[in-house]
Design a protein around this motif. Structure first.
Motif, PDB file in Angstrom:
ATOM      1  N   ALA A  11       0.834  -1.210   0.000  1.00 53.69           N
ATOM      2  CA  ALA A  11       0.000   0.000   0.000  1.00 53.69           C
ATOM      3  C   ALA A  11       0.864   1.253   0.000  1.00 53.69           C
ATOM      4  O   ALA A  11       0.552   2.234  -0.683  1.00 53.69           O
ATOM      5  CB  ALA A  11      -0.945  -0.012   1.204  1.00 53.69           C
ATOM      6  N   ILE A  12       1.952   1.237   0.753  1.00 55.69           N
ATOM      7  CA  ILE A  12       2.872   2.384   0.794  1.00 55.69           C
ATOM      8  C   ILE A  12       3.481   2.617  -0.585  1.00 55.69           C
ATOM      9  O   ILE A  12       3.543   3.759  -1.067  1.00 55.69           O
ATOM     10  CB  ILE A  12       3.978   2.155   1.860  1.00 55.69           C
ATOM     11  N   LYS A  13       3.906   1.537  -1.247  1.00 55.08           N
ATOM     12  CA  LYS A  13       4.467   1.656  -2.599  1.00 55.08           C
ATOM     13  C   LYS A  13       3.477   2.267  -3.580  1.00 55.08           C
ATOM     14  O   LYS A  13       3.858   2.923  -4.535  1.00 55.08           O
ATOM     15  CB  LYS A  13       4.939   0.297  -3.103  1.00 55.08           C
ATOM     16  N   LEU A  14       2.184   2.039  -3.312  1.00 54.65           N
ATOM     17  CA  LEU A  14       1.137   2.568  -4.183  1.00 54.65           C
ATOM     18  C   LEU A  14       0.677   3.970  -3.767  1.00 54.65           C
ATOM     19  O   LEU A  14      -0.184   4.544  -4.417  1.00 54.65           O
ATOM     20  CB  LEU A  14      -0.049   1.602  -4.224  1.00 54.65           C
ATOM     21  N   GLY A  15       1.223   4.497  -2.662  1.00 56.68           N
ATOM     22  CA  GLY A  15       0.935   5.875  -2.288  1.00 56.68           C
ATOM     23  C   GLY A  15       0.080   6.086  -1.053  1.00 56.68           C
ATOM     24  O   GLY A  15      -0.341   7.214  -0.789  1.00 56.68           O
ATOM     25  N   SER A  16      -0.185   5.064  -0.273  1.00 57.96           N
ATOM     26  CA  SER A  16      -1.045   5.212   0.907  1.00 57.96           C
ATOM     27  C   SER A  16      -0.284   5.824   2.084  1.00 57.96           C
ATOM     28  O   SER A  16       0.713   5.269   2.547  1.00 57.96           O
ATOM     29  CB  SER A  16      -1.604   3.855   1.330  1.00 57.96           C
ATOM     30  N   GLN A  17      -0.783   6.942   2.574  1.00 61.31           N
ATOM     31  CA  GLN A  17      -0.210   7.569   3.765  1.00 61.31           C
ATOM     32  C   GLN A  17      -0.681   6.857   5.042  1.00 61.31           C
ATOM     33  O   GLN A  17       0.065   6.776   6.010  1.00 61.31           O
ATOM     34  CB  GLN A  17      -0.584   9.053   3.817  1.00 61.31           C
ATOM     35  N   SER A  18      -1.891   6.354   5.023  1.00 56.73           N
ATOM     36  CA  SER A  18      -2.402   5.611   6.186  1.00 56.73           C
ATOM     37  C   SER A  18      -1.577   4.357   6.438  1.00 56.73           C
ATOM     38  O   SER A  18      -1.331   3.979   7.585  1.00 56.73           O
ATOM     39  CB  SER A  18      -3.861   5.200   5.969  1.00 56.73           C
ATOM     40  N   ALA A  19      -1.155   3.723   5.364  1.00 58.61           N
ATOM     41  CA  ALA A  19      -0.361   2.502   5.504  1.00 58.61           C
ATOM     42  C   ALA A  19       0.998   2.792   6.147  1.00 58.61           C
ATOM     43  O   ALA A  19       1.525   1.945   6.877  1.00 58.61           O
ATOM     44  CB  ALA A  19      -0.184   1.828   4.152  1.00 58.61           C
ATOM     45  N   VAL A  20       1.537   3.985   5.903  1.00 60.69           N
ATOM     46  CA  VAL A  20       2.808   4.367   6.535  1.00 60.69           C
ATOM     47  C   VAL A  20       2.622   4.348   8.053  1.00 60.69           C
ATOM     48  O   VAL A  20       3.426   3.754   8.793  1.00 60.69           O
ATOM     49  CB  VAL A  20       3.281   5.757   6.061  1.00 60.69           C
ATOM     50  N   LYS A  21       1.560   4.959   8.527  1.00 58.19           N
ATOM     51  CA  LYS A  21       1.270   4.993   9.966  1.00 58.19           C
ATOM     52  C   LYS A  21       1.004   3.589  10.504  1.00 58.19           C
ATOM     53  O   LYS A  21       1.483   3.223  11.579  1.00 58.19           O
ATOM     54  CB  LYS A  21       0.068   5.896  10.239  1.00 58.19           C
ATOM     55  N   ASN A  22       0.231   2.812   9.753  1.00 57.52           N
ATOM     56  CA  ASN A  22      -0.102   1.447  10.202  1.00 57.52           C
ATOM     57  C   ASN A  22       1.146   0.568  10.273  1.00 57.52           C
ATOM     58  O   ASN A  22       1.306  -0.203  11.209  1.00 57.52           O
ATOM     59  CB  ASN A  22      -1.147   0.826   9.294  1.00 57.52           C
ATOM     60  N   LYS A  23       2.016   0.696   9.296  1.00 60.74           N
ATOM     61  CA  LYS A  23       3.234  -0.110   9.305  1.00 60.74           C
ATOM     62  C   LYS A  23       4.113   0.259  10.509  1.00 60.74           C
ATOM     63  O   LYS A  23       4.656  -0.635  11.177  1.00 60.74           O
ATOM     64  CB  LYS A  23       3.997   0.048   8.002  1.00 60.74           C
ATOM     65  N   LYS A  24       4.225   1.551  10.794  1.00 59.56           N
ATOM     66  CA  LYS A  24       5.017   1.983  11.948  1.00 59.56           C
ATOM     67  C   LYS A  24       4.423   1.437  13.245  1.00 59.56           C
ATOM     68  O   LYS A  24       5.154   1.057  14.165  1.00 59.56           O
ATOM     69  CB  LYS A  24       5.092   3.506  12.019  1.00 59.56           C
ATOM     70  N   MET A  25       3.098   1.407  13.310  1.00 59.81           N
ATOM     71  CA  MET A  25       2.430   0.984  14.535  1.00 59.81           C
ATOM     72  C   MET A  25       2.464  -0.532  14.729  1.00 59.81           C
ATOM     73  O   MET A  25       2.703  -1.017  15.837  1.00 59.81           O
ATOM     74  CB  MET A  25       0.977   1.461  14.542  1.00 59.81           C
ATOM     75  N   PHE A  26       2.251  -1.276  13.675  1.00 58.86           N
ATOM     76  CA  PHE A  26       2.049  -2.735  13.820  1.00 58.86           C
ATOM     77  C   PHE A  26       3.221  -3.605  13.386  1.00 58.86           C
ATOM     78  O   PHE A  26       3.253  -4.783  13.715  1.00 58.86           O
ATOM     79  CB  PHE A  26       0.808  -3.166  13.027  1.00 58.86           C
ATOM     80  N   CYS A  27       4.161  -3.060  12.645  1.00 62.61           N
ATOM     81  CA  CYS A  27       5.233  -3.881  12.076  1.00 62.61           C
ATOM     82  C   CYS A  27       6.593  -3.510  12.654  1.00 62.61           C
ATOM     83  O   CYS A  27       7.524  -3.177  11.929  1.00 62.61           O
ATOM     84  CB  CYS A  27       5.239  -3.750  10.549  1.00 62.61           C
ATOM     85  N   LYS A  28       6.707  -3.575  13.933  1.00 61.41           N
ATOM     86  CA  LYS A  28       7.960  -3.220  14.612  1.00 61.41           C
ATOM     87  C   LYS A  28       8.900  -4.395  14.687  1.00 61.41           C
ATOM     88  O   LYS A  28       8.543  -5.510  14.697  1.00 61.41           O
ATOM     89  CB  LYS A  28       7.668  -2.699  16.028  1.00 61.41           C
TER      90      LYS A  28
END
Length: 168
Positions: free
Chosen positions: A151-168
């Motif tokens: 999703a980030i590669k496709l341009g999602s800003q929400s996914a950036v936040k979600n990845k930081k929150m859930f993919c540590k």
């Protein structure tokens, strides 16, 4: 004679596929009302558009979105299901149904719908992000993080936040 019958059948089938001008008028009125926040008026106009053309998939989908926004989850689900029956290859209808399923805590259903949406439109970053969130809820962190990354590669800003929150 055969050519005349074929031509008549062809013309009648083409007119059956064309949208009613009245349906478009109601659809346009609904869009304007929705833009101003008049959800009830917009829903009523989408209903009129659907009455004028019962196969107007976009009117069902837009009405589903407004019903969801106004809290009518069952009505929204009915409308989005009708959209999918009319246009089974309409990817955004599956993303909409996935969102409804997600909010209803039907994470498996949301994942299934996102997967169909992504198959129909591989650039649907909303579906990737939503599928990632659904995967988090069913404890599938690996798939969730892969979806957030896509999703980030496709341009999602929400996914950036979600990845930081859930993919540590």
């Amino acid at each position: 004679m055969k050519k005349l019958i074929f031509l008549a059948l062809l013309l009648s089938s083409l007119t059956g596929w064309s949208q009613s001008p009245i349906a478009y008028d109601f659809f346009d009125q609904a869009l304007k009302k929705a833009e101003t926040g008049n959800l009830k008026g917009a829903i009523a106009d989408y209903t009129k558009a659907i009455r004028a053309d019962p196969l107007f998939a976009e009117a069902y989908l837009n009405r589903a979105l407004l019903k969801q926004k106004s809290g009518d989850i069952k009505g929204a689900l009915d409308d989005v299901n009708k959209t999918i029956i009319i246009e089974p290859k309409k990817g955004d209808a599956y993303t909409t149904r996935a969102d409804i399923n997600y909010k209803a805590k039907n994470y498996t259903g949301a994942i299934e719908d996102c997967t169909i949406s992504i198959t129909l439109n591989p650039k649907d970053y909303i579906a990737y992000n939503l599928r990632g969130l659904s995967n988090i809820h069913i404890q599938n962190k690996k798939n969730a993080c892969a979806d957030f990354t896509k999703a980030i590669k496709l341009g999602s800003q929400s996914a950036v936040k979600n990845k930081k929150m859930f993919c540590k």
